[in-house]
Scaffold this motif. Structure first.
Motif, PDB file in Angstrom:
ATOM      1  N   VAL A 230       0.842  -1.199   0.000  1.00 48.82           N
ATOM      2  CA  VAL A 230       0.000   0.000   0.000  1.00 48.82           C
ATOM      3  C   VAL A 230       0.878   1.250   0.000  1.00 48.82           C
ATOM      4  O   VAL A 230       0.618   2.222  -0.719  1.00 48.82           O
ATOM      5  N   GLY A 231       1.933   1.235   0.807  1.00 46.92           N
ATOM      6  CA  GLY A 231       2.829   2.381   0.829  1.00 46.92           C
ATOM      7  C   GLY A 231       3.504   2.620  -0.507  1.00 46.92           C
ATOM      8  O   GLY A 231       3.614   3.765  -0.960  1.00 46.92           O
ATOM      9  N   LEU A 232       3.926   1.546  -1.171  1.00 46.83           N
ATOM     10  CA  LEU A 232       4.603   1.687  -2.461  1.00 46.83           C
ATOM     11  C   LEU A 232       3.669   2.257  -3.533  1.00 46.83           C
ATOM     12  O   LEU A 232       4.077   3.100  -4.336  1.00 46.83           O
ATOM     13  N   ILE A 233       2.413   1.813  -3.533  1.00 46.77           N
ATOM     14  CA  ILE A 233       1.510   2.348  -4.558  1.00 46.77           C
ATOM     15  C   ILE A 233       1.169   3.815  -4.265  1.00 46.77           C
ATOM     16  O   ILE A 233       0.920   4.588  -5.190  1.00 46.77           O
ATOM     17  N   LEU A 234       1.196   4.195  -2.991  1.00 47.20           N
ATOM     18  CA  LEU A 234       0.999   5.608  -2.672  1.00 47.20           C
ATOM     19  C   LEU A 234       2.217   6.436  -3.071  1.00 47.20           C
ATOM     20  O   LEU A 234       2.077   7.563  -3.561  1.00 47.20           O
ATOM     21  N   VAL A 235       3.412   5.884  -2.889  1.00 47.44           N
ATOM     22  CA  VAL A 235       4.629   6.604  -3.271  1.00 47.44           C
ATOM     23  C   VAL A 235       4.617   6.911  -4.768  1.00 47.44           C
ATOM     24  O   VAL A 235       4.855   8.050  -5.189  1.00 47.44           O
ATOM     25  N   THR A 236       4.351   5.897  -5.582  1.00 44.82           N
ATOM     26  CA  THR A 236       4.320   6.147  -7.031  1.00 44.82           C
ATOM     27  C   THR A 236       3.112   6.990  -7.411  1.00 44.82           C
ATOM     28  O   THR A 236       3.170   7.779  -8.359  1.00 44.82           O
ATOM     29  N   GLY A 237       2.025   6.869  -6.654  1.00 44.24           N
ATOM     30  CA  GLY A 237       0.846   7.691  -6.929  1.00 44.24           C
ATOM     31  C   GLY A 237       1.111   9.166  -6.704  1.00 44.24           C
ATOM     32  O   GLY A 237       0.741  10.009  -7.530  1.00 44.24           O
ATOM     33  N   PHE A 238       1.762   9.506  -5.591  1.00 45.19           N
ATOM     34  CA  PHE A 238       2.092  10.905  -5.330  1.00 45.19           C
ATOM     35  C   PHE A 238       3.097  11.434  -6.351  1.00 45.19           C
ATOM     36  O   PHE A 238       3.010  12.590  -6.790  1.00 45.19           O
ATOM     37  N   ALA A 239       4.075  10.596  -6.715  1.00 43.78           N
ATOM     38  CA  ALA A 239       5.062  11.016  -7.710  1.00 43.78           C
ATOM     39  C   ALA A 239       4.381  11.389  -9.020  1.00 43.78           C
ATOM     40  O   ALA A 239       4.642  12.447  -9.608  1.00 43.78           O
ATOM     41  N   TRP A 240       3.492  10.515  -9.479  1.00 44.36           N
ATOM     42  CA  TRP A 240       2.814  10.774 -10.753  1.00 44.36           C
ATOM     43  C   TRP A 240       1.701  11.790 -10.616  1.00 44.36           C
ATOM     44  O   TRP A 240       1.313  12.424 -11.600  1.00 44.36           O
ATOM     45  N   GLY A 241       1.157  11.964  -9.411  1.00 40.61           N
ATOM     46  CA  GLY A 241       0.192  13.041  -9.210  1.00 40.61           C
ATOM     47  C   GLY A 241       0.811  14.384  -9.542  1.00 40.61           C
ATOM     48  O   GLY A 241       0.197  15.237 -10.193  1.00 40.61           O
ATOM     49  N   GLY A 242       2.063  14.584  -9.105  1.00 38.53           N
ATOM     50  CA  GLY A 242       2.774  15.806  -9.469  1.00 38.53           C
ATOM     51  C   GLY A 242       3.012  15.904 -10.961  1.00 38.53           C
ATOM     52  O   GLY A 242       2.894  16.986 -11.561  1.00 38.53           O
ATOM     53  N   MET A 243       3.340  14.770 -11.587  1.00 41.77           N
ATOM     54  CA  MET A 243       3.598  14.773 -13.027  1.00 41.77           C
ATOM     55  C   MET A 243       2.333  15.098 -13.815  1.00 41.77           C
ATOM     56  O   MET A 243       2.361  15.883 -14.773  1.00 41.77           O
ATOM     57  N   TYR A 244       1.210  14.527 -13.424  1.00 43.07           N
ATOM     58  CA  TYR A 244      -0.038  14.787 -14.142  1.00 43.07           C
ATOM     59  C   TYR A 244      -0.506  16.230 -13.960  1.00 43.07           C
ATOM     60  O   TYR A 244      -1.117  16.811 -14.862  1.00 43.07           O
ATOM     61  N   ALA A 245      -0.237  16.805 -12.789  1.00 46.85           N
ATOM     62  CA  ALA A 245      -0.546  18.227 -12.603  1.00 46.85           C
ATOM     63  C   ALA A 245       0.242  19.061 -13.604  1.00 46.85           C
ATOM     64  O   ALA A 245      -0.285  20.007 -14.208  1.00 46.85           O
ATOM     65  N   TYR A 246       1.514  18.704 -13.776  1.00 49.59           N
ATOM     66  CA  TYR A 246       2.350  19.402 -14.766  1.00 49.59           C
ATOM     67  C   TYR A 246       1.839  19.174 -16.188  1.00 49.59           C
ATOM     68  O   TYR A 246       1.741  20.112 -16.982  1.00 49.59           O
ATOM     69  N   LEU A 247       1.500  17.924 -16.510  1.00 46.00           N
ATOM     70  CA  LEU A 247       1.048  17.610 -17.863  1.00 46.00           C
ATOM     71  C   LEU A 247      -0.198  18.407 -18.239  1.00 46.00           C
ATOM     72  O   LEU A 247      -0.295  18.946 -19.340  1.00 46.00           O
ATOM     73  N   SER A 248      -1.162  18.457 -17.330  1.00 43.37           N
ATOM     74  CA  SER A 248      -2.420  19.134 -17.652  1.00 43.37           C
ATOM     75  C   SER A 248      -2.255  20.644 -17.775  1.00 43.37           C
ATOM     76  O   SER A 248      -3.068  21.313 -18.404  1.00 43.37           O
ATOM     77  N   SER A 249      -1.195  21.194 -17.173  1.00 35.45           N
ATOM     78  CA  SER A 249      -0.965  22.636 -17.225  1.00 35.45           C
ATOM     79  C   SER A 249       0.092  23.046 -18.244  1.00 35.45           C
ATOM     80  O   SER A 249       0.188  24.219 -18.601  1.00 35.45           O
ATOM     81  N   SER A 250       0.894  22.079 -18.706  1.00 36.60           N
ATOM     82  CA  SER A 250       2.100  22.414 -19.468  1.00 36.60           C
ATOM     83  C   SER A 250       1.814  23.165 -20.756  1.00 36.60           C
ATOM     84  O   SER A 250       2.553  24.091 -21.122  1.00 36.60           O
ATOM     85  N   SER A 251       0.749  22.785 -21.461  1.00 38.01           N
ATOM     86  CA  SER A 251       0.457  23.455 -22.730  1.00 38.01           C
ATOM     87  C   SER A 251       0.173  24.937 -22.511  1.00 38.01           C
ATOM     88  O   SER A 251       0.699  25.801 -23.230  1.00 38.01           O
TER      89      SER A 251
END
Length: 401
Positions: free
Chosen positions: A213-234
């Motif tokens: 559970v901790g590992l899936i949260l770690v990668t989830g938070f990492a990619w949560g930041g990435m998706y925030a960037y992706l949706s705003s990058s354009s």
């Protein structure tokens, strides 16, 4: 890599480009979509969020389905669903209809990804699994690098609807190849019996495994930041920095190539370092990178290179982090690889669905909202790693079977 395993890995790598292109290829068209539908940036970003929500749903349903039906049949079906959803995006009459079609597209693309992860878990384990995931990423990572650039070039030849038609044609080709060439990796005697409700109970064991559970949260938070960037990058690069669609595609490609470099380095480092150690290094790098982005944003709108440099670091460490976390998590639950992979990816996409519209709702007058979101997400991931996963203890305990 054994010869009989080479073909599935190559095909899965190309299939995962569908999932990547679903996110990336239409990003340069955000301003064009907003103009056609007279929509606000946050409304257009909700089409991104709809795809994220579809991804969560698809993974939670198709992962357990593949544990009972095998890998090949679900893989073929969801690839064809992706083709239909791409066609629906191309003919969408409104921003609401586009969001609905994007939900279906996200459902299918994430289902492809979760079955692909389960196939890799069927065939490999441990550091070898990391290397195979890195091999797949070498193929799918090119789509990350080229997606926005491809989208920007397509926009010179056609409108945004044509971009989705092109994606549908590409999916049809891959679906045909999958049907003709992919083999089954889950023998009948290893499949979970019973209906979907019974197979959904496969989530129970992983959900009670604290390190998982901790590992899936770690990668989830990492990619949560990435998706925030992706949706705003354009909007960030084309509106705030005045870039053309081609320039935006080139900048995006530079980030994607660094992510790919991190992924490949992660595969090589497994010969020298334990997986938990690599995850600690990568998670710390993600946090430090976003702190640098936040520090620059607090001083006002930074120069382009000042903004890009920590973003390059962020994407590099994300590439280093992802396959190692995936391998650690999936190695703990090989008997329910589909369900475990579904939980892994659904958490990542779910947090992406939560973070991607926030910067738009807060306003894009500057980079500060995006920087705050990315930094908070990585701080949560770092804290989760040490308090829930406890990485230094992972090597001492036998993973559950």
């Amino acid at each position: 890599m054994r010869a009989q395993h080479r073909l599935p890995i190559v095909i899965l790598g190309f299939l995962q480009t569908l999932s990547t292109l679903t996110i990336d290829v239409y990003l340069p068209a955000f301003p064009q979509i907003a103009a056609e539908f007279h929509a606000t940036p946050s409304a257009v970003q909700l089409t991104f969020t709809a795809a994220m929500a579809g991804m969560v749903t698809g993974q939670l349903l198709v992962g357990p389905w593949s544990d009972g039906a095998g890998r090949r049949l679900p893989l073929v079906i969801v690839t064809l669903v992706h083709v239909g959803a791409s066609l629906a995006c191309a003919v969408a009459p409104s921003i609401e209809a586009l969001a609905g079609a994007r939900f279906a597209q996200g459902f299918a693309s994430a289902s492809i990804g979760v079955v692909a992860l389960a196939v890799v878990r069927d065939l490999f384990a441990g550091p070898r699994m990391v290397r195979m995931l890195a091999s797949m990423a070498l193929i799918s990572g090119m789509a990350i690098a080229l997606g926005p650039l491809l989208g920007s070039q397509l926009l010179h030849l056609m409108d945004w609807r044509g971009v989705f038609l092109t994606l549908a044609a590409y999916g049809l080709v891959l679906g045909t190849i999958t049907f003709l060439l992919i083999g089954e990796t889950l023998p009948a005697h290893q499949r979970h019996r019973g209906g979907l409700t019974e197979r959904l109970r496969g989530f129970g064991k992983p959900a009670t495994d604290r390190p998982f559970v901790g590992l899936i949260l770690v990668t989830g938070f990492a990619w949560g930041g990435m998706y925030a960037y992706l949706s705003s990058s354009s909007f960030v690069f084309q509106t705030l920095y005045g870039m053309t669609t081609t320039q935006y595609g080139l900048v995006f490609a530079s980030h994607a190539l660094l992510m790919l470099l991190g992924t490949q380095l992660g595969g090589r480092l497994t010969h020298r370092l334990r997986l938990p150690v690599i995850v600690v290094i990568a998670t710390a790098g993600l946090l430090l990178s976003t702190v640098a982005i936040l520090a620059n944003a607090l001083r006002g709108e930074p120069q382009l290179l000042t903004f890009l440099a920590p973003l390059w670091c962020f994407t590099f460490f994300l590439g280093l982090n992802t396959p190692c976390v995936q391998s650690l998590a999936l190695s703990r639950h090989g008997s329910a690889a589909g369900s475990a992979a579904g939980m892994l990816n659904a958490t990542r996409q779910g947090l992406g669905a939560l973070t991607s519209p926030v910067s738009g709702l807060l306003g894009l007058a500057g980079l500060l909202p995006l920087a705050v979101i990315m930094t908070v997400a990585q701080a949560l991931g770092f804290v989760t790693l040490w308090t829930v996963v406890r990485p230094l203890r992972l090597g001492r305990d036998e993973p559950p079977r």
